[in-house]
Each structure stands twice: as C-alpha cells, then as structure tokens.
Write an enzyme that holds these catalytic residues in place. Structure first.
Site, short mmCIF file in Angstrom:
data_model
loop_
_atom_site.label_atom_id
_atom_site.label_comp_id
_atom_site.label_asym_id
_atom_site.label_seq_id
_atom_site.Cartn_x
_atom_site.Cartn_y
_atom_site.Cartn_z
N ASP A 155 -3.75 -18.09 0.72
CA ASP A 155 -4.87 -18.78 0.06
C ASP A 155 -5.42 -19.89 0.94
OD1 ASP A 155 -2.28 -19.65 -0.45
OD2 ASP A 155 -2.79 -20.64 -2.33
N TYR A 196 0.83 -1.21 0.00
CA TYR A 196 0.00 0.00 0.00
C TYR A 196 0.86 1.26 0.00
CZ TYR A 196 -4.03 -2.97 1.05
OH TYR A 196 -5.00 -3.93 1.00
N ASP A 254 -5.58 -6.85 5.62
CA ASP A 254 -6.77 -6.14 5.16
C ASP A 254 -7.84 -7.16 4.76
OD1 ASP A 254 -8.36 -4.08 4.36
OD2 ASP A 254 -7.15 -3.45 2.65
N ASP A 277 -11.25 -8.59 7.32
CA ASP A 277 -12.63 -8.45 6.86
C ASP A 277 -13.33 -9.81 6.81
OD1 ASP A 277 -12.59 -5.76 6.72
OD2 ASP A 277 -13.17 -5.61 4.61
N LYS A 336 2.92 -15.57 1.61
CA LYS A 336 2.81 -16.26 0.32
C LYS A 336 4.25 -16.57 -0.11
CE LYS A 336 0.42 -17.67 -3.25
NZ LYS A 336 -0.39 -18.90 -3.18
#
Ligand code: NAD
Length: 363
Positions: free
Chosen positions: A227, A145, A251, A255, A195
């Site tokens: 994943d 980000y 993030d 959620d 990852k």
C-alpha cells in the site's frame, strides 16, 4: 563455432501480428548488418490458434517453442473468444500455459521515462523532472494465482470463493537472487514489496529476501508494504531501481509503473526460467480497439526483442544499440498516435522502419 539462434515467433491476436512485422525488420538488420546467425519460425497461438487448430496452444506450437532458444511473443485474446470458459480463453490456455510449461518464474518489466515524451506522464512535471528507470522483478508462477486449494461453494446459504497465497522459501530465494544480481548491474538498490504486517506468506517473503541479501553486500535492500509502495511510486519514482515483487503485487505495481511512463505501447517484458530460456513479449495486450489500423506502437515489441538479445543471447552491446535506436527515433520526433500530442503521428510500419534504419546507421 558461431552459435545459431532459433527463435519461435508467436504473433498471436489483435495488434500482435502488426507489431511483430516491425520486430521482423529489426531481426532482419541483426542478420544482415550485425551478422548474427539466427532463424525464426512462426507458430499459431491464442485465439487465432483456437480458430485454426481448436486449441489456444497447439502441440505444433509447443514443440516449436521447445526446439527454440527463445520465444518472441505478440499478444493474445479478444472479444471473439470471451464466451469461452476462463480456462479455455487464449490468455490462460496459451500464455499462462507456456509460462507454466517452461517454468518461467521470473518476469522482468523495465519502465523508463523517455525525456522526449515526458509530457505523456500523468505525473506532475516537477516529480518526473529527473526521469526514472525502474525494473520490476516479479515472481510469475507462484503465489495466489496458482496456489492450491482454490474454489467456490455454498455455506450457510451464502456463496463463497477462495484462493490461496502460498510461497515456498525456494521460490522466494530464486526470484530474490535475480533481483539482486540485476541490481548489481544497475544502481545497486532493491526494494522488496510485501504485506508482512498482515500476511503470513509475506513474513516468509521478507525473511527470505533478507537472507538472500547477505550474498550481495553491495546492494542496498529496503522493504515497503504494497500500500505504501504504490503511493511512493507516484510520489517519487526516481527513488527506485529494482522492485522485487510477488506475483500479484508485481502484477499491480508493474502496471502502475507502465502508466506513469505514458503508454503501455512502450513497455517490453521478459519471462525467464532457471536455464535462462525466455519468453519475450510486450507488456500490453492485443488492443482490439486499434487493431488493423496501422497505429499501434511497435516499440514494446521491438524492445522485447532487445531483451531477447540481451538476456537470451547475452549480446548486451547489440541490445544497447537497439535501445539506442528507439531513443534516437523518439528524439528525432517519430511518434505513434499513443505517444503523440498533435496530429503529426507516424504509422506502425513507419515507426518500425525508422528504428530499423537507425539501427543500421548506428552500427
Ligand atoms: P490492452 O493492453 O490490449 O489495451 C489497453 C489499452 O492500451 C488500449 O486502449 C490499447 O489500444 C492500448 N495499447 C495496448 N498496446 C498498445 C500499443 N502497442 N500501442 C498503442 N496502444 C496500445 O488491454 P485490454 O484492452 O484490457 O485487453 C485486450 C485483450 O488483450 C483482452 O482479450 C485481454 O485479455 C488481452 N490481454 C492479453 C495480454 C497478453 O497477451 N499478454 C495482456 C493483457 C491483455
């Protein structure tokens, strides 16, 4: 001498001011019944500040926050300001700017399934039978980000755009430290998400987390690829205690954890820096679809205040009492529209008053 706490209150846009009114009721109880010496000062932030001052983060607001011991934040943004460039919109120009200004590298998002409203979870009853209590520890000011370079251009007649996922060892170390420390006050489990089968930055992430884990021999460390992690959370959320994530993975994961509790209106968050200065805010946004109807759930805002009391003031027992009061009113059947499965829902203000009353009674 008894510490006097100064709280900068930034209600912001949409439902922010409505739910903040309910947090004020709890603040009032803390002052009058728990004799905590605290003062609040309110400042404009977000869209409302663009309208009044021409900036989403006016200088006066920033100075007010700098002079405070903690920030209690509502929410920012709304359709009215969507025509502005991305950099000038309330979310980036105020919230992200505050995170960057105060170096708030650590985001804590607890997701807890309350037994009284289990039916709201989209997960099967047998999966959530034993409930869950997950703390997502997300790195907040690094990664893709904020990574440079980022940009766009045209090459070979095709437009392109790119971002950079970059992590320094010190950034991973400091967030990992927080995750292990907090896990040692909970169920002693950290699951780090990356990852590393594909990304170079994740390889450093994993190596650094392994290194930090040596300082915490009592905390069990596991690793999952992002994943697989999103699948495991749905399959069996109760297996997790603390999830340690980079900015982008956190993030997404936080959620997902929010969704399986039933309502975003229940979920608080804290964003802290190395000096333990923090910004405390609901996980949700300004909810324009329900603004001004007195139906928003104030619990996320009140639990954000509870996190402020816990992490910003180190008054754990009082924070426990606020959390208990939320449990208590849910147990008694008080439910706002978002968490109610019939017509007997209570308004935002009634919910806030019930929690404040319960806190007085449970003193
Ligand atoms: P949102 O979180 O505002 O709303 C998503 C859904 O959740 C809506 O249906 C809303 O009614 C519901 N909801 C949220 N909080 C609730 C509460 N306390 N009680 C009951 N229901 C609640 O997300 P969105 O609709 O994607 O975004 C709306 C605006 O908020 C946008 O401008 C967005 O950029 C901004 N936003 C701000 C923040 C922040 O201030 N931290 C975070 C996310 C989004």
């Amino acid at each position: 001498m008894k510490k006097n706490y100064r709280i900068a209150v930034l209600p912001g846009d949409g439902i922010g001011p409505e739910v903040m009114q309910e947090a004020y009721k709890v603040l009032d109880v803390l002052k009058k019944h728990f004799f905590i010496s605290l003062e609040t000062e309110e400042f404009n932030i977000g869209g409302i500040a663009i309208d009044s001052d021409g900036f989403a983060l006016p200088k006066k607001t920033l100075i007010g926050c700098e002079n405070a011991d903690a920030i209690l934040f509502g929410s920012v943004g709304g359709k009215k300001w969507n025509k502005l460039s991305l950099q000038d919109r309330p979310e980036i120009a105020s919230l992200l700017a505050l995170r960057k200004h105060f170096n708030l590298f650590c985001n804590l998002r607890p997701s807890k399934l309350y037994p009284e409203i289990k039916y709201l979870s989209p997960l099967r009853p047998d999966i959530i039978q034993s409930g869950f209590d997950i703390l997502c520890v997300r790195e907040l000011i690094g990664g893709i980000y904020f990574g440079e370079p980022k940009g766009e251009g045209i090459k070979n007649n095709s437009q392109y755009a790119f971002d950079t996922e970059i992590y320094y060892e010190y950034e991973v170390s400091r967030i990992a430290d927080v995750a292990f420390k907090l896990a040692s006050t909970r169920k002693n489990k950290v699951c780090s998400i990356d990852k590393s089968n594909v990304l170079q930055s994740s390889l450093l992430w994993r190596k650094t987390v392994n290194k930090i884990s040596k300082k915490y021999p009592d905390v069990n460390l596991s690793h999952l690829y992002i994943d697989n992690a999103v699948m495991q959370i749905i399959k069996n959320p109760n297996q997790f205690d603390v999830l340690l994530c980079s900015n982008m993975f956190g993030d997404i994961i936080s959620d997902e954890c929010a969704m399986i509790t039933g309502s975003i209106g229940l979920l608080p968050s804290a964003s802290l820096n190395e000096k333990n200065f923090g910004l405390y805010e609901p996980a949700g946004g300004s909810a324009p679809d329900i603004t001004g109807k007195n139906i928003a759930n104030p619990i996320a805002q009140i639990l954000s205040l509870s996190m402020l009391v816990r992490y910003g003031m180190n008054l754990n027992q009082i924070a426990d009492k606020i959390d208990y009061s939320v449990n208590d009113v849910l147990r008694k059947g008080y439910k706002t529209l978002d968490i109610c499965n019939n017509d007997n829902y209570v308004t935002t203000s009634k919910m806030g008053s019930a929690i404040a009353d319960s806190l007085i009674n449970g003193k």
